[in-house]
Structures are given as structure tokens and as C-alpha cells.
Design an enzyme around this catalytic site. Structure first.
Site, PDB file in Angstrom:
ATOM      1  N   MET A   1       0.760  -1.324  -0.076  1.00 33.86           N
ATOM      2  CA  MET A   1      -0.113   0.022  -0.101  1.00 33.86           C
ATOM      3  C   MET A   1       0.980   1.153  -0.044  1.00 33.86           C
ATOM      4  SD  MET A   1      -3.389  -0.416   2.390  1.00 33.86           S
ATOM      5  CE  MET A   1      -2.358  -0.461   4.097  1.00 33.86           C
ATOM      6  N   LEU A   2       1.624   1.293   1.033  1.00 32.21           N
ATOM      7  CA  LEU A   2       2.578   2.534   1.092  1.00 32.21           C
ATOM      8  C   LEU A   2       3.683   2.560   0.091  1.00 32.21           C
ATOM      9  CD1 LEU A   2       3.499   4.923   2.772  1.00 32.21           C
ATOM     10  CD2 LEU A   2       5.166   3.624   3.957  1.00 32.21           C
TER      11      LEU A   2
ATOM     12  N   ASP B   1      15.457  -8.846  -2.094  1.00 31.78           N
ATOM     13  CA  ASP B   1      15.174  -9.573  -0.691  1.00 31.78           C
ATOM     14  C   ASP B   1      16.234  -8.787   0.073  1.00 31.78           C
ATOM     15  OD1 ASP B   1      15.632 -10.871   1.354  1.00 31.78           O
ATOM     16  OD2 ASP B   1      16.190 -12.916   0.587  1.00 31.78           O
TER      17      ASP B   1
ATOM     18  N   ALA C   1       8.460  -4.824   5.072  1.00 33.23           N
ATOM     19  CA  ALA C   1       8.311  -5.293   6.228  1.00 33.23           C
ATOM     20  C   ALA C   1       7.469  -6.511   6.243  1.00 33.23           C
ATOM     21  CB  ALA C   1       7.597  -3.898   7.150  1.00 33.23           C
TER      22      ALA C   1
ATOM     23  N   THR D   1       4.821  -7.873   8.084  1.00 31.14           N
ATOM     24  CA  THR D   1       3.592  -7.319   8.960  1.00 31.14           C
ATOM     25  C   THR D   1       2.639  -8.340   9.584  1.00 31.14           C
ATOM     26  OG1 THR D   1       2.797  -6.816   6.960  1.00 31.14           O
ATOM     27  CG2 THR D   1       4.140  -5.100   8.024  1.00 31.14           C
TER      28      THR D   1
ATOM     29  N   TYR E   1       6.580  -8.857  16.738  1.00 36.49           N
ATOM     30  CA  TYR E   1       6.765  -7.836  15.713  1.00 36.49           C
ATOM     31  C   TYR E   1       7.107  -6.656  15.960  1.00 36.49           C
ATOM     32  CZ  TYR E   1       4.835  -4.336  12.676  1.00 36.49           C
ATOM     33  OH  TYR E   1       4.833  -3.318  11.693  1.00 36.49           O
TER      34      TYR E   1
END
Length: 284
Positions: free
Chosen positions: A12-13, A35, A57, A59, A122
Site C-alpha cells: 500500500m505505502l 530480498d 516489512a 507485518t 513484531y
């Protein structure tokens, strides 16, 4: 001409960063294309960049509880690799971090210099990523913590609420977790403004202003979609037991922006209304 590298470009970002950077010299690499746990590949990708945005990330918050090593590889080792590569190349690195580096026990917004105290796997891996960036690239590493992201180009809470609204008469949403709903397009604009401003390296909080519970957020999603907000019913976290603990309070303070002459991000209600108005959530 400045050269920009967007890592984690398929999310998304990352997708919104490419939109904001349109017209500039940009290399955008998805997870399959780079990677970040591979130090040599990362160094090669960063070598020609002036600015690196790390939106890559691990997530999966709940999965990280039983796969912390895998999360650490991306969130900590990957961040360290990017920071070392950026320092060697003379590039600035914007490392996107999270509210999960805090324990969620506060009742006032977390300041940028608040001591870290993650309570989930996380959160621990993201905190180690922050430390790695600041250690490896203290003069060119930017930590931008964000939270409660939603946007056009990936799964998110707002989209889930709209999907559930189509299938159910009511939805139950927790009232005892408070944070800051944040549109990824607003965050992308803020990240680009940060590097365009030549602000000093350090820690910033990239969330839309204000605060809301998930219940408040859901009701506003319903309202903006033309649905009855009373279809959203209040509950608490005991109704949704998950492997990873969620911060009860994720409101982040924004003082660092004013210190460098930049405005904090706008109120979350305004951003959400614009997200609906532009069709980013599939409704106009």
C-alpha cells in the site's frame, strides 16, 4: 537529478510513494525483486540512489509470535543492510517503523524520544530495525513510525469494514484500543516532504492527527460510505483473543515536525473523507 529507491514497492505505502514521486527518477523494487536480507543484493540496489524509502516489512503480527526469526530477518537484518548500504552510498534512508515499538500503556501521546518497550515479536523486530538504522547511519537515517494504515492498494481495516457491511447486518468492533487511522497516501506525501525539506535525520511520527478507537474508525467508515453507523456495535478486546498483544493506546505525538519547520499530518477524519472522495476505498 535526485535518484529515489522505493523498497517494498508492491504494498500500500510503496505503491502510493511511487504515485507521489511520479515525474522523478525512481527505481521501485518489490519483495520478489529485492530480498533485503541479502546484504550484497541490497548494497547493489542502493549503490546509485540518493534517497531510499524502506516500505518492506514482515507485518503479519500474529504469525511473528511463532516466526520471530523470519520477522527479524526482514524487519531488523533487512533494515540494517539498507542502512549500511545507504551510508556507504551517501544516500539518505527513510525507515518506516510502527507504534508497536511501544507497550501501549500510556494515556498521553508517545513522544518521539520515548523509550521503546515492545510487547510483541513484531514490535521487538521493528524496534531492532530502528536501532540498527540509527547505529549504522546516524546522520542520514530517518525513522518514521506510523500506525493503523489503510489505502487503495492492499488489505486494510477500512476495506474489511466495507466488505463485512455487505455481508452482515451488524459488525462488532473494539472500543478499548485507541490510535490514529492513517491514509497511506498522506503518509507517502509526508515522507517525500521530509526528504525534500532536508530536515535532520532522526525520529518522526507519521500518523494522521487526532485519535480514535477502532469502533470510532469503523463508524466513520460506515458513515462516509452512506451506511448507518449504528450497525457498528461496541465490544472490547476480550472478544478477539489473538496470539500477539495489541497496544491499547497507540497515539503518537508529532512535535518533531514543528521543530524542523514542517506541519504534522492532517486530522484522520479529513484524510478518510478524502480517501472516500477520491475512490481510494472503492466508493465515491
Amino acid at each position: 537529478m535526485m535518484r529515489y529507491l522505493v523498497v517494498g514497492a508492491g504494498g500500500m505505502l510503496g505503491t502510493d510513494l511511487q504515485q507521489v514521486l511520479a515525474g522523478r527518477e525512481v527505481v521501485a523494487l518489490t519483495r520478489s525483486e529485492l530480498d533485503v536480507t541479502d546484504a550484497s543484493a541490497t548494497a547493489e540496489a542502493v549503490r546509485e540512489a540518493d534517497v531510499v524509502f524502506n516500505a518492506a516489512a514482515y507485518t503479519k503480527v500474529d504469525d511473528a509470535e511463532s516466526n520471530e526469526e523470519a520477522a527479524y530477518a526482514v524487519n531488523a537484518t533487512g533494515a540494517a543492510n539498507l542502512a549500511s548500504a545507504a551510508a556507504a552510498a551517501g544516500a539518505r534512508l527513510v525507515q518506516v517503523s510502527t507504534d508497536y515499538v511501544f507497550d501501549g500503556g500510556a494515556n498521553e501521546p508517545y513522544a518521539e524520544d520515548e523509550p521503546l518497550n515492545p510487547v510483541s515479536a513484531y514490535g521487538r523486530t521493528k524496534a531492532e530495525g530502528e536501532r540498527a538504522v540509527l547505529a549504522a547511519h546516524p546522520t542520514g537515517g530517518y525513522i518514521v513510525r506510523t500506525a493503523w494504515l489503510y489505502g487503495q492498494h492492499g488489505p486494510n481495516f477500512a476495506a474489511t469494514m466495507l466488505r463485512l457491511a455487505a455481508d452482515r447486518d451488524t459488525v462488532s468492533v473494539v472500543t478499548d484500543q485507541v490510535g490514529q487511522p492513517t491514509w497511506t497516501l498522506d503518509l507517502a506525501k509526508q515522507l517525500v516532504a521530509l526528504v525534500d525539506s532536508d530536515a535532520p535525520a532522526g525520529v518522526y511520527h507519521g500518523t494522521n492527527s487526532g485519535r480514535a478507537s477502532w469502533f470510532d474508525f469503523a463508524r466513520e467508515v460506515f458513515r462516509l460510505a452512506g451506511l448507518d453507523p449504528d450497525r457498528v456495535r461496541p465490544t472490547d478486546s476480550t472478544a478477539f483473543v489473538r496470539p500477539a498483544p495489541r497496544p491499547a493506546f497507540s497515539v503518537l505525538g508529532h512535535d518533531a515536525w514543528s521543530r524542523v519547520g514542517l506541519s504534522p499530518m492532517r486530522p484522520w477524519q479529513d484524510a478518510l473523507a478524502d480517501a472516500f472522495g477520491t475512490g481510494a476505498l472503492g466508493a465515491r
